[in-house]
Design a protein around this motif. Sequence first.
Motif, PDB file in Angstrom:
ATOM      1  N   GLN A 108       1.270  46.505 133.332  1.00 46.87           N
ATOM      2  CA  GLN A 108       0.470  45.401 133.865  1.00 46.87           C
ATOM      3  C   GLN A 108      -1.017  45.718 133.804  1.00 46.87           C
ATOM      4  OE1 GLN A 108       1.554  42.236 135.000  1.00 46.87           O
ATOM      5  NE2 GLN A 108      -0.665  41.980 134.746  1.00 46.87           N
ATOM      6  N   MET A 109      -1.388  46.960 134.088  1.00 47.14           N
ATOM      7  CA  MET A 109      -2.800  47.345 134.015  1.00 47.14           C
ATOM      8  C   MET A 109      -3.339  47.212 132.605  1.00 47.14           C
ATOM      9  SD  MET A 109      -2.930  50.656 136.566  1.00 47.14           S
ATOM     10  CE  MET A 109      -2.818  50.468 138.358  1.00 47.14           C
ATOM     11  N   VAL A 110      -2.519  47.557 131.619  1.00 49.33           N
ATOM     12  CA  VAL A 110      -2.928  47.387 130.220  1.00 49.33           C
ATOM     13  C   VAL A 110      -3.133  45.903 129.919  1.00 49.33           C
ATOM     14  CG1 VAL A 110      -2.187  47.625 127.820  1.00 49.33           C
ATOM     15  CG2 VAL A 110      -1.843  49.520 129.423  1.00 49.33           C
ATOM     16  N   GLN A 111      -2.225  45.066 130.399  1.00 46.52           N
ATOM     17  CA  GLN A 111      -2.361  43.625 130.197  1.00 46.52           C
ATOM     18  C   GLN A 111      -3.609  43.084 130.891  1.00 46.52           C
ATOM     19  OE1 GLN A 111       1.320  41.776 131.391  1.00 46.52           O
ATOM     20  NE2 GLN A 111       2.539  42.988 129.948  1.00 46.52           N
ATOM     21  N   ASP A 112      -3.994  43.724 131.991  1.00 46.82           N
ATOM     22  CA  ASP A 112      -5.214  43.327 132.696  1.00 46.82           C
ATOM     23  C   ASP A 112      -6.475  43.850 132.014  1.00 46.82           C
ATOM     24  OD1 ASP A 112      -3.680  42.018 134.575  1.00 46.82           O
ATOM     25  OD2 ASP A 112      -3.703  43.673 136.018  1.00 46.82           O
ATOM     26  N   GLU A 113      -6.286  44.597 130.931  1.00 45.45           N
ATOM     27  CA  GLU A 113      -7.375  45.081 130.083  1.00 45.45           C
ATOM     28  C   GLU A 113      -8.321  46.037 130.805  1.00 45.45           C
ATOM     29  OE1 GLU A 113      -9.160  41.516 128.474  1.00 45.45           O
ATOM     30  OE2 GLU A 113      -7.598  41.348 126.936  1.00 45.45           O
ATOM     31  N   PHE A 116      -9.879  52.143 131.158  1.00 45.96           N
ATOM     32  CA  PHE A 116      -9.196  53.439 131.128  1.00 45.96           C
ATOM     33  C   PHE A 116      -7.952  53.387 132.005  1.00 45.96           C
ATOM     34  CE2 PHE A 116     -13.507  54.483 129.960  1.00 45.96           C
ATOM     35  CZ  PHE A 116     -13.360  55.466 128.985  1.00 45.96           C
ATOM     36  N   LEU A 117      -6.892  54.017 131.522  1.00 47.85           N
ATOM     37  CA  LEU A 117      -5.665  54.179 132.293  1.00 47.85           C
ATOM     38  C   LEU A 117      -5.483  55.666 132.543  1.00 47.85           C
ATOM     39  CD1 LEU A 117      -3.205  52.725 133.502  1.00 47.85           C
ATOM     40  CD2 LEU A 117      -2.055  53.016 131.300  1.00 47.85           C
ATOM     41  N   LEU A 118      -5.502  56.065 133.820  1.00 49.58           N
ATOM     42  CA  LEU A 118      -5.376  57.461 134.204  1.00 49.58           C
ATOM     43  C   LEU A 118      -3.961  57.684 134.714  1.00 49.58           C
ATOM     44  CD1 LEU A 118      -8.764  57.838 136.152  1.00 49.58           C
ATOM     45  CD2 LEU A 118      -8.343  57.839 133.684  1.00 49.58           C
ATOM     46  N   LEU A 119      -3.237  58.606 134.084  1.00 46.17           N
ATOM     47  CA  LEU A 119      -1.811  58.764 134.352  1.00 46.17           C
ATOM     48  C   LEU A 119      -1.467  60.156 134.850  1.00 46.17           C
ATOM     49  CD1 LEU A 119      -0.182  57.123 131.179  1.00 46.17           C
ATOM     50  CD2 LEU A 119      -0.601  56.063 133.395  1.00 46.17           C
ATOM     51  N   SER A 120      -0.738  60.202 135.963  1.00 49.37           N
ATOM     52  CA  SER A 120      -0.027  61.408 136.395  1.00 49.37           C
ATOM     53  C   SER A 120       1.450  61.020 136.415  1.00 49.37           C
ATOM     54  CB  SER A 120      -0.483  61.855 137.790  1.00 49.37           C
ATOM     55  OG  SER A 120       0.263  62.995 138.197  1.00 49.37           O
ATOM     56  N   PRO A 121       2.132  61.148 135.289  1.00 47.01           N
ATOM     57  CA  PRO A 121       3.469  60.562 135.142  1.00 47.01           C
ATOM     58  C   PRO A 121       4.539  61.286 135.954  1.00 47.01           C
ATOM     59  CG  PRO A 121       2.883  61.831 133.192  1.00 47.01           C
ATOM     60  CD  PRO A 121       1.661  61.798 134.051  1.00 47.01           C
ATOM     61  N   ALA A 122       5.387  60.503 136.612  1.00 46.80           N
ATOM     62  CA  ALA A 122       6.500  61.066 137.379  1.00 46.80           C
ATOM     63  C   ALA A 122       7.544  61.669 136.457  1.00 46.80           C
ATOM     64  CB  ALA A 122       7.132  59.993 138.262  1.00 46.80           C
ATOM     65  N   ALA A 134      -1.362  50.190 125.039  1.00 48.34           N
ATOM     66  CA  ALA A 134      -2.712  50.554 125.461  1.00 48.34           C
ATOM     67  C   ALA A 134      -3.613  50.780 124.257  1.00 48.34           C
ATOM     68  CB  ALA A 134      -2.664  51.803 126.336  1.00 48.34           C
ATOM     69  N   GLN A 135      -3.086  51.474 123.271  1.00 47.02           N
ATOM     70  CA  GLN A 135      -3.874  51.734 122.070  1.00 47.02           C
ATOM     71  C   GLN A 135      -4.238  50.431 121.363  1.00 47.02           C
ATOM     72  OE1 GLN A 135      -2.238  54.191 118.628  1.00 47.02           O
ATOM     73  NE2 GLN A 135      -3.651  55.664 119.560  1.00 47.02           N
ATOM     74  N   ALA A 136      -3.274  49.514 121.302  1.00 48.42           N
ATOM     75  CA  ALA A 136      -3.530  48.217 120.659  1.00 48.42           C
ATOM     76  C   ALA A 136      -4.552  47.397 121.436  1.00 48.42           C
ATOM     77  CB  ALA A 136      -2.222  47.436 120.524  1.00 48.42           C
ATOM     78  N   ALA A 137      -4.557  47.539 122.767  1.00 46.23           N
ATOM     79  CA  ALA A 137      -5.457  46.759 123.612  1.00 46.23           C
ATOM     80  C   ALA A 137      -6.841  47.388 123.747  1.00 46.23           C
ATOM     81  CB  ALA A 137      -4.840  46.588 124.997  1.00 46.23           C
ATOM     82  N   GLY A 138      -7.004  48.606 123.255  1.00 45.22           N
ATOM     83  CA  GLY A 138      -8.282  49.291 123.400  1.00 45.22           C
ATOM     84  C   GLY A 138      -8.458  49.991 124.734  1.00 45.22           C
ATOM     85  N   THR A 139      -7.376  50.115 125.480  1.00 47.71           N
ATOM     86  CA  THR A 139      -7.407  50.868 126.743  1.00 47.71           C
ATOM     87  C   THR A 139      -7.239  52.349 126.433  1.00 47.71           C
ATOM     88  OG1 THR A 139      -6.534  49.056 128.087  1.00 47.71           O
ATOM     89  CG2 THR A 139      -6.209  51.288 128.924  1.00 47.71           C
ATOM     90  N   SER A 153      -2.448  61.913 119.655  1.00 48.97           N
ATOM     91  CA  SER A 153      -3.264  60.770 119.236  1.00 48.97           C
ATOM     92  C   SER A 153      -3.139  59.591 120.193  1.00 48.97           C
ATOM     93  CB  SER A 153      -2.844  60.314 117.829  1.00 48.97           C
ATOM     94  OG  SER A 153      -1.500  59.847 117.841  1.00 48.97           O
ATOM     95  N   MET A 154      -2.146  59.624 121.089  1.00 51.93           N
ATOM     96  CA  MET A 154      -1.891  58.497 121.985  1.00 51.93           C
ATOM     97  C   MET A 154      -2.719  58.561 123.265  1.00 51.93           C
ATOM     98  SD  MET A 154       0.078  56.880 120.049  1.00 51.93           S
ATOM     99  CE  MET A 154       0.478  55.495 121.115  1.00 51.93           C
TER     100      MET A 154
END
Length: 347
Positions: A108-113, A116-122, A134-139, A153-154
């Motif tokens: 949803q955050m990517v869709q909200d454009e 930056f998306l900061l991730l600490s993945p569970a 995210a890469q496609a959206a420029g995030t 690269s991701m």
Amino acid sequence: MKKVFCLLLTLCMVLALAACGGGNGGGDSAPADSGSSAPADTGSDAQEPADASGELITVGVINNDPNESGYRTANDAAMRATFTEENGYKATFYNNNDAAQQIATAQQMVQDEVDFLLLSPASTTGWDTVLQDAQAAGTQIILFDRMLEADESMYVAAVVSDMPAEGATAVEWLAAQGLDEYNIIHIQGHMGSDAQLGRTGALDEKVAAEGNWNYVTQQTADWDEATARTITQSVIDSGKPFNVIYAENNGMARGAVAALDAAGITHGKDGDVIVMGFDSDKWAFEAVLEGSWNYMGLCNPLQADTVDGIIKDLAAGNAPAQKIIYTPEQGFDCDTLTQADVDTYGT
């Protein structure tokens, strides 16, 4: 002729005034090679938005539950204190230990454009679609605290703990204790997380390789102190001999120690049971310092400043100097830990 001359003179004056007034418009009139990639100086760097346009940088922060552990509380607090409007950000925070919920919110955050998306993945897996979208959206994605399984690269950078190194350092320390036999209560964290995989991996390898290293039990307490106490109590009740508690965070180590204390089993320096934990809690450092515990593997929760610097470098057009930045960490034991170490590294 005079009329023509007057008309020409008036036209020249109008053109001259227009030329003089042109500099009062927006930044579009600045030369393309001016070299300016940051907003104008307002007298306080901490108050400046990092975006060269003067707008707040939008960030989505996906983190784990701050109630998970003292480590996570410190980690979450540092992120929230750093990514503020005063520091140039419009931030949205989401905390959950459920990987599926994290992934859905990140999508949803990517869709909200967000910028930056900061991730600490569970979990280290399951993020492929988010990363691709995210890469496609420029995030731009920055990992913090924990890694995930993905091509470099991701994401643009990762500021993380080296969890396999933490596990290897702890197991090397344990092997150096020279026990005739290692009968281990292994209390694991959230299964599939980077921390669990790294801290489990080296111990699994050692147990498989050495005939005198044995698991009395190997169970997950999912970072929960009360569950760790229950696991340890079950082993005590079974009558099976053990001499090592290897808990993958300090809260679970504390739960295990509570079961030992209730049963009158000695632990720590000169005790019957070696106690090992991980993270950065000051109270756990103090338990090691007083000899109640034997070892703690430092896991540094303070990555926010480094992530902030990376984002502001990117906003200024500068790529990170390193793709993966490991936070400085080490292992501490009761024989060498000092009060200065407690004051320096405890959170």
